[in-house]
Write a protein that holds these residues in place. Structure first.
Motif, PDB file in Angstrom:
ATOM      1  N   PHE A  34      32.358  37.217  41.944  1.00  0.00           N
ATOM      2  CA  PHE A  34      33.653  36.888  41.372  1.00  0.00           C
ATOM      3  C   PHE A  34      34.695  36.641  42.461  1.00  0.00           C
ATOM      4  N   CYS A  35      35.525  35.651  42.200  1.00  0.00           N
ATOM      5  CA  CYS A  35      36.697  35.399  43.038  1.00  0.00           C
ATOM      6  C   CYS A  35      37.905  35.796  42.199  1.00  0.00           C
ATOM      7  N   PHE A  36      38.549  36.898  42.569  1.00  0.00           N
ATOM      8  CA  PHE A  36      39.619  37.447  41.739  1.00  0.00           C
ATOM      9  C   PHE A  36      40.965  36.833  42.106  1.00  0.00           C
ATOM     10  N   LEU A  37      41.691  36.436  41.071  1.00  0.00           N
ATOM     11  CA  LEU A  37      42.971  35.768  41.239  1.00  0.00           C
ATOM     12  C   LEU A  37      44.106  36.664  40.768  1.00  0.00           C
ATOM     13  N   HIS A  48      44.644  40.185  32.012  1.00  0.00           N
ATOM     14  CA  HIS A  48      43.331  39.664  32.410  1.00  0.00           C
ATOM     15  C   HIS A  48      43.071  38.277  31.846  1.00  0.00           C
ATOM     16  N   GLU A  49      44.030  37.718  31.115  1.00  0.00           N
ATOM     17  CA  GLU A  49      43.831  36.431  30.456  1.00  0.00           C
ATOM     18  C   GLU A  49      44.396  35.297  31.314  1.00  0.00           C
ATOM     19  N   GLN A  50      43.694  34.175  31.330  1.00  0.00           N
ATOM     20  CA  GLN A  50      44.159  33.005  32.050  1.00  0.00           C
ATOM     21  C   GLN A  50      43.714  31.749  31.316  1.00  0.00           C
ATOM     22  N   TRP A  62      43.477  23.412  37.520  1.00  0.00           N
ATOM     23  CA  TRP A  62      44.298  24.590  37.788  1.00  0.00           C
ATOM     24  C   TRP A  62      43.908  25.752  36.887  1.00  0.00           C
ATOM     25  N   VAL A  63      44.020  26.955  37.433  1.00  0.00           N
ATOM     26  CA  VAL A  63      43.907  28.177  36.642  1.00  0.00           C
ATOM     27  C   VAL A  63      45.267  28.856  36.673  1.00  0.00           C
ATOM     28  N   LEU A  64      45.791  29.150  35.479  1.00  0.00           N
ATOM     29  CA  LEU A  64      47.114  29.762  35.367  1.00  0.00           C
ATOM     30  C   LEU A  64      47.026  31.089  34.616  1.00  0.00           C
ATOM     31  N   GLY A  65      47.645  32.112  35.150  1.00  0.00           N
ATOM     32  CA  GLY A  65      47.773  33.378  34.440  1.00  0.00           C
ATOM     33  C   GLY A  65      49.073  33.394  33.663  1.00  0.00           C
ATOM     34  N   HIS A  66      49.257  34.426  32.850  1.00  0.00           N
ATOM     35  CA  HIS A  66      50.514  34.569  32.130  1.00  0.00           C
ATOM     36  C   HIS A  66      51.645  34.853  33.120  1.00  0.00           C
ATOM     37  N   GLU A  67      52.842  34.419  32.764  1.00  0.00           N
ATOM     38  CA  GLU A  67      53.983  34.599  33.659  1.00  0.00           C
ATOM     39  C   GLU A  67      54.455  36.049  33.703  1.00  0.00           C
ATOM     40  N   GLY A  68      54.103  36.818  32.717  1.00  0.00           N
ATOM     41  CA  GLY A  68      54.465  38.232  32.677  1.00  0.00           C
ATOM     42  C   GLY A  68      53.636  38.934  31.631  1.00  0.00           C
ATOM     43  N   VAL A 120      32.637  32.794  40.210  1.00  0.00           N
ATOM     44  CA  VAL A 120      33.367  32.867  38.944  1.00  0.00           C
ATOM     45  C   VAL A 120      34.814  33.236  39.265  1.00  0.00           C
ATOM     46  N   TYR A 121      35.738  32.415  38.795  1.00  0.00           N
ATOM     47  CA  TYR A 121      37.163  32.664  39.013  1.00  0.00           C
ATOM     48  C   TYR A 121      37.720  33.447  37.825  1.00  0.00           C
ATOM     49  N   ALA A 122      38.242  34.648  38.102  1.00  0.00           N
ATOM     50  CA  ALA A 122      38.729  35.530  37.046  1.00  0.00           C
ATOM     51  C   ALA A 122      39.981  36.248  37.534  1.00  0.00           C
ATOM     52  N   ARG A 123      40.722  36.820  36.601  1.00  0.00           N
ATOM     53  CA  ARG A 123      41.878  37.640  36.986  1.00  0.00           C
ATOM     54  C   ARG A 123      41.390  38.947  37.601  1.00  0.00           C
ATOM     55  N   GLU A 124      42.229  39.542  38.395  1.00  0.00           N
ATOM     56  CA  GLU A 124      41.896  40.822  39.026  1.00  0.00           C
ATOM     57  C   GLU A 124      41.581  41.909  37.992  1.00  0.00           C
ATOM     58  N   GLU A 125      42.172  41.765  36.795  1.00  0.00           N
ATOM     59  CA  GLU A 125      42.029  42.793  35.769  1.00  0.00           C
ATOM     60  C   GLU A 125      40.819  42.583  34.849  1.00  0.00           C
TER      61      GLU A 125
END
Length: 283
Positions: free
Chosen positions: A120-123, A167-169, A134-140, A86-91
């Motif tokens: 989990f694979c944390f991004l 934590h959102e992507q 592609w998985v994209l996180g918020h720029e800030g 599962v690809y997720a944000r680190e948070e």
């Protein structure tokens, strides 16, 4: 690069399927099959069974953010699929709370999911999982104003602070006709998510957007965090982006959907469990 997306879980459902507060998408892309989110419970998998979809065959899953109504069903996926990541944000494993009911209500990932942390694979940045996926996180981080309106908080150092939505992507699929953007809850703003994707892929049109826009209030949709004027303005912004197809539901809410529909007309469509959305390249 044709895309087919099936809604496995949503707040509403087609005949013979179950509905729940949550969202889950089954995605077929260039011979690959994978999940975006898994709703609140095993409902996504039960609906998939009825639709003839084998969720255990998903090559991987993507978690849009660390809330139970998108990640709770992963416990069932882990049971059915013993190896997929599962690809997720680190948070994603943060302590997240909602104050829409007046008092803090924990809305983070439930314990049965947290027990599978090794899956989990944390991004921390963007990632291309497959060619064109592609998985994209918020720029800030968010400035906190939107989180306060939405009554979304994170517990840090023992105190509740406005959620930064780190934590959102979003999931972005490249096709010959443009980008397909899936933003499951859009806590940081669907317009922000679309602009971030457009900056990452300059000059590429946005072909379709799918997801919840987090415009409804507390349980039952009571108390929208945004005024009708703000929602209409969002609709005008989306209209000016000239996106041909927009599919929304889940946390958007009926009242907000109606306002957006007045602005967007035939471009706007409802999500519901069982809906199949085909985006072919040969038309």
């Amino acid at each position: 690069m044709s895309v087919e997306i099936t809604v496995l879980a949503e707040n509403t459902a087609g005949e013979g399927l179950a509905a729940e507060h949550g969202l889950s998408f089954w995605i077929r892309y260039e011979g690959h099959s994978f999940l975006l989110d898994a709703g609140s419970t095993a409902v996504f998998a039960e609906n998939a069974d009825r639709l003839g979809i084998h969720v255990e065959e998903a090559e991987f899953a993507v978690l849009s953010h660390g809330h139970y109504d998108h990640g709770g069903g992963l416990a069932e996926w882990f049971r059915r699929n013993p190896a997929g990541k599962v690809y997720a944000r680190e948070e994603a494993f943060g302590e997240y709370y909602s104050l829409t009911s007046g008092s803090p209500r924990f809305i983070g990932l439930p314990d049965p999911v947290q027990a599978f942390r090794e899956r989990f694979c944390f991004l921390s940045g963007e990632m291309q999982i497959l060619p064109g996926v592609w998985v994209l996180g918020h720029e800030g981080p968010s400035d906190g104003e939107r989180a306060v309106k939405e009554k979304m908080y994170e517990k840090t150092g023992g105190t509740l602070q406005p959620d930064t939505f780190a934590h959102e992507q979003s999931l972005v699929l490249q096709t010959a006709k443009g980008l397909v953007i899936l933003s499951s809850c859009s806590h940081g703003g669907i317009d922000r998510t679309i602009r971030e994707a457009a900056r990452r892929f300059p000059g590429t049109p946005v072909r379709a957007v799918l997801g919840g826009f987090h415009l409804k209030g507390g349980p039952g949709g009571v108390g929208m965090p945004f005024s009708p004027q703000e929602i209409r303005q969002l609709g005008e912004t989306l209209r000016d982006m000239e996106i041909p197809e927009i599919y929304t539901g889940h946390c958007t809410g009926e009242e907000a959907f109606g306002i957006l529909k007045e602005v967007l007309g035939g471009r706007l469509h409802r999500l519901r469990a069982g809906r199949r959305i085909s985006l072919p390249d040969d038309l």
